[in-house]
Design a protein around this motif. Sequence first.
Motif, mmCIF file in Angstrom:
data_model
loop_
_atom_site.group_PDB
_atom_site.id
_atom_site.type_symbol
_atom_site.label_atom_id
_atom_site.label_comp_id
_atom_site.label_asym_id
_atom_site.label_seq_id
_atom_site.Cartn_x
_atom_site.Cartn_y
_atom_site.Cartn_z
ATOM 1 N N GLY A 79 0.807 -1.226 0.000
ATOM 2 C CA GLY A 79 0.000 0.000 0.000
ATOM 3 C C GLY A 79 0.835 1.268 0.000
ATOM 4 N N ALA A 80 2.069 1.172 -0.510
ATOM 5 C CA ALA A 80 2.960 2.341 -0.529
ATOM 6 C C ALA A 80 2.484 3.333 -1.585
ATOM 7 N N GLU A 81 2.051 4.506 -1.152
ATOM 8 C CA GLU A 81 1.637 5.586 -2.030
ATOM 9 C C GLU A 81 2.344 6.857 -1.579
ATOM 10 N N GLY A 82 2.315 7.876 -2.415
ATOM 11 C CA GLY A 82 2.891 9.154 -2.017
ATOM 12 C C GLY A 82 3.369 9.954 -3.196
ATOM 13 N N GLN A 83 4.047 11.046 -2.871
ATOM 14 C CA GLN A 83 4.617 11.927 -3.875
ATOM 15 C C GLN A 83 6.075 12.191 -3.528
ATOM 16 N N VAL A 84 6.897 12.193 -4.568
ATOM 17 C CA VAL A 84 8.315 12.493 -4.410
ATOM 18 C C VAL A 84 8.632 13.675 -5.323
ATOM 19 N N VAL A 85 9.193 14.722 -4.745
ATOM 20 C CA VAL A 85 9.599 15.897 -5.518
ATOM 21 C C VAL A 85 11.110 15.818 -5.691
ATOM 22 N N VAL A 86 11.542 15.828 -6.960
ATOM 23 C CA VAL A 86 12.957 15.688 -7.282
ATOM 24 C C VAL A 86 13.454 16.967 -7.946
ATOM 25 N N LYS A 87 14.613 17.456 -7.473
ATOM 26 C CA LYS A 87 15.291 18.588 -8.109
ATOM 27 C C LYS A 87 16.491 18.034 -8.858
ATOM 28 N N PHE A 88 16.759 18.600 -10.033
ATOM 29 C CA PHE A 88 17.896 18.144 -10.820
ATOM 30 C C PHE A 88 18.289 19.222 -11.823
ATOM 31 N N THR A 89 19.399 19.002 -12.491
ATOM 32 C CA THR A 89 19.856 19.885 -13.545
ATOM 33 C C THR A 89 19.724 19.152 -14.869
ATOM 34 N N ILE A 90 19.258 19.864 -15.885
ATOM 35 C CA ILE A 90 19.247 19.334 -17.241
ATOM 36 C C ILE A 90 20.470 19.937 -17.925
ATOM 37 N N SER A 91 21.393 19.079 -18.332
ATOM 38 C CA SER A 91 22.658 19.550 -18.913
ATOM 39 C C SER A 91 22.462 20.095 -20.322
ATOM 40 N N GLU A 92 23.541 20.661 -20.850
ATOM 41 C CA GLU A 92 23.535 21.181 -22.215
ATOM 42 C C GLU A 92 23.284 20.076 -23.241
ATOM 43 N N LYS A 93 23.516 18.824 -22.844
ATOM 44 C CA LYS A 93 23.288 17.689 -23.740
ATOM 45 C C LYS A 93 21.904 17.070 -23.533
ATOM 46 N N GLY A 94 21.153 17.583 -22.549
ATOM 47 C CA GLY A 94 19.820 17.047 -22.277
ATOM 48 C C GLY A 94 19.806 15.923 -21.257
#
Length: 132
Positions: A46-61
């Motif tokens: 019954g594992a539910e939830g929300q995960v907010v992830v921060k990241f960088t998108i590089s010049e190559k994508g």
Amino acid sequence: MNIRILSALSLAAALSTAAASHAAVVDARPILQTAPCYSHELRSEGAEGQVVVKFTISEKGDVVNPVVASTTNRVLDAATVKAVRNWKFAPAMKDGVPVSVSAVQTVAYTIPELHDDAATRVTVMNRSSAKE
């Protein structure tokens, strides 16, 4: 020169400059955003939830340095970061040159059988994207 013609030329120049500067920046666009592994084990627990992830998108994508910014269920964090790490983007562009940008993504996990709303399912949605 007639003041009306001069004003019209000035307005045209201002509008073309504004249009050019607006067109000079293009946001990163997702190419591949596979959903995280939502294992049968996690579902059965019954594992539910929300995960907010921060990241960088590089010049190559490519996704660089994904980290969990917030979560409602820590057991979902590892699968989310693993999936986000493999995402691909068309890179953001500034004046025709690829640039790296910061991004924030919310990944929501829900089990339809546990809710009255049969349309609810695992979703990956774009929360926001901010340029560095």
